[in-house]
Design a protein around this motif. Sequence first.
Motif, PDB file in Angstrom:
ATOM      1  N   ASP A   1       0.836  -0.721  -0.073  1.00 53.27           N
ATOM      2  CA  ASP A   1      -0.090   0.229   0.142  1.00 53.27           C
ATOM      3  C   ASP A   1       0.766   0.979  -0.068  1.00 53.27           C
ATOM      4  O   ASP A   1       0.397   1.910  -1.289  1.00 53.27           O
TER       5      ASP A   1
ATOM      6  N   HIS B   1      -5.398  -6.124  -0.727  1.00 61.43           N
ATOM      7  CA  HIS B   1      -6.826  -5.570   0.086  1.00 61.43           C
ATOM      8  C   HIS B   1      -6.826  -7.180   1.187  1.00 61.43           C
ATOM      9  O   HIS B   1      -6.757  -7.342   1.686  1.00 61.43           O
TER      10      HIS B   1
ATOM     11  N   GLN C   1     -12.526  -4.404   3.066  1.00 62.91           N
ATOM     12  CA  GLN C   1     -11.460  -2.659   2.582  1.00 62.91           C
ATOM     13  C   GLN C   1     -12.405  -2.678   1.049  1.00 62.91           C
ATOM     14  O   GLN C   1     -12.050  -1.869   1.264  1.00 62.91           O
TER      15      GLN C   1
ATOM     16  N   ASP D   1     -13.329   1.876   0.624  1.00 59.74           N
ATOM     17  CA  ASP D   1     -12.848   1.636  -0.608  1.00 59.74           C
ATOM     18  C   ASP D   1     -13.832   3.157  -1.074  1.00 59.74           C
ATOM     19  O   ASP D   1     -13.171   4.011  -1.312  1.00 59.74           O
TER      20      ASP D   1
ATOM     21  N   ASP E   1      -8.318   8.804   0.242  1.00 59.15           N
ATOM     22  CA  ASP E   1      -7.345   8.183  -0.725  1.00 59.15           C
ATOM     23  C   ASP E   1      -6.720   8.960  -2.058  1.00 59.15           C
ATOM     24  O   ASP E   1      -6.247   7.766  -2.614  1.00 59.15           O
TER      25      ASP E   1
ATOM     26  N   LYS F   1      -3.666   7.117  -3.456  1.00 58.86           N
ATOM     27  CA  LYS F   1      -3.532   5.236  -2.836  1.00 58.86           C
ATOM     28  C   LYS F   1      -4.313   5.092  -4.374  1.00 58.86           C
ATOM     29  O   LYS F   1      -5.855   5.183  -3.917  1.00 58.86           O
TER      30      LYS F   1
ATOM     31  N   THR G   1      -7.099   2.030  -5.025  1.00 59.85           N
ATOM     32  CA  THR G   1      -8.073   1.532  -4.521  1.00 59.85           C
ATOM     33  C   THR G   1      -9.016   0.952  -5.162  1.00 59.85           C
ATOM     34  O   THR G   1      -8.944   0.792  -6.823  1.00 59.85           O
ATOM     35  N   TYR G   2     -10.322   0.270  -4.923  1.00 69.97           N
ATOM     36  CA  TYR G   2     -11.013  -0.803  -5.889  1.00 69.97           C
ATOM     37  C   TYR G   2     -11.776   0.567  -6.801  1.00 69.97           C
ATOM     38  O   TYR G   2     -12.714   0.544  -7.844  1.00 69.97           O
TER      39      TYR G   2
END
Length: 295
Positions: free
Chosen positions: A161, A178, A219, A223, A241, A246, A248-249
């Motif tokens: 991450d 994740h 997780q 997100d 995020d 970051k 993320t999904y």
Amino acid sequence: MELKETIKEYQIIVNQELERYRKKEDCPEKVLNEAMAYSLMAGGKRLRPILLLQTYQIFKEDYQKCFPFAVAIEMIHNFSLIHDDLPAIDNDDFRHGKPTNHKMFNEPTAILAGDALLNGAYQVISKDLQNSPKEDLPFKIQAFAELTYAIDRVIAGEYVDTEYEGKEISSEYLEYMHKNKTGEFIKAAVKMGAILAKAKEEEISRLASYAERIGLTFQIRDDILSEIGDKDILGKPVGNDKEKGKCTYVTKYGLEKAEQILEEITDQAVEIAKTFGEKGKFFEDFAIYIKNRNK
């Protein structure tokens, strides 16, 4: 009993057990002990110890025997949160609607409070092992091995991450991150409960498959909430995020696709829970609760 009522009831039980391990003596490191208690008793959801206790009860009723492991997993979870919030990692100012540990105290104290909670968890389990009947020891040692493996995986996921922040990563790396950062610890809670109850290997494997899915959905939902959640309910700002770059999904697939993936994996978890019949009802409801949670 409704799921939320069950969770609330077990939160009280877990909090009572955690309270027993608070260090309250007047000593030179009193502020450090206060920092540990500040995060540990800050009002977390206690989902990991609850999952451990509920899994045990699929097979046996005397769930009180699991209290040391339930306490330990929550201590370690809070260790990870304190370190996760540090300026060198996520640099977050709020958690559960309160200043993060390093903001409330200072950075060195927060680091040491996290370290002390990790070590405190080992002490709790060590004492339990010393006082356990010989016939229970192999199962408790196996459960402890699951816990230490999960810690290793959480650290690995956290590294991915931080290392790939602001960089484009593959779908495989995103899922790996994740599953390790969040999923492995949830899976450990479920597997530990089953192992301590001396469940069969096939039953443990089935529960592990369930836990892998709810770990991932937990997780993914995080997100989504980071993108569209209510900061007053979450207890922390939203949009961090994306601001920090970051992956993320939501940033990888978009909000609609992320919600679709969340739905699909939740359905898979529910189907696995159903294989345990009436005793799996809590886990069916829990999977849906994770999908729909707002904090």
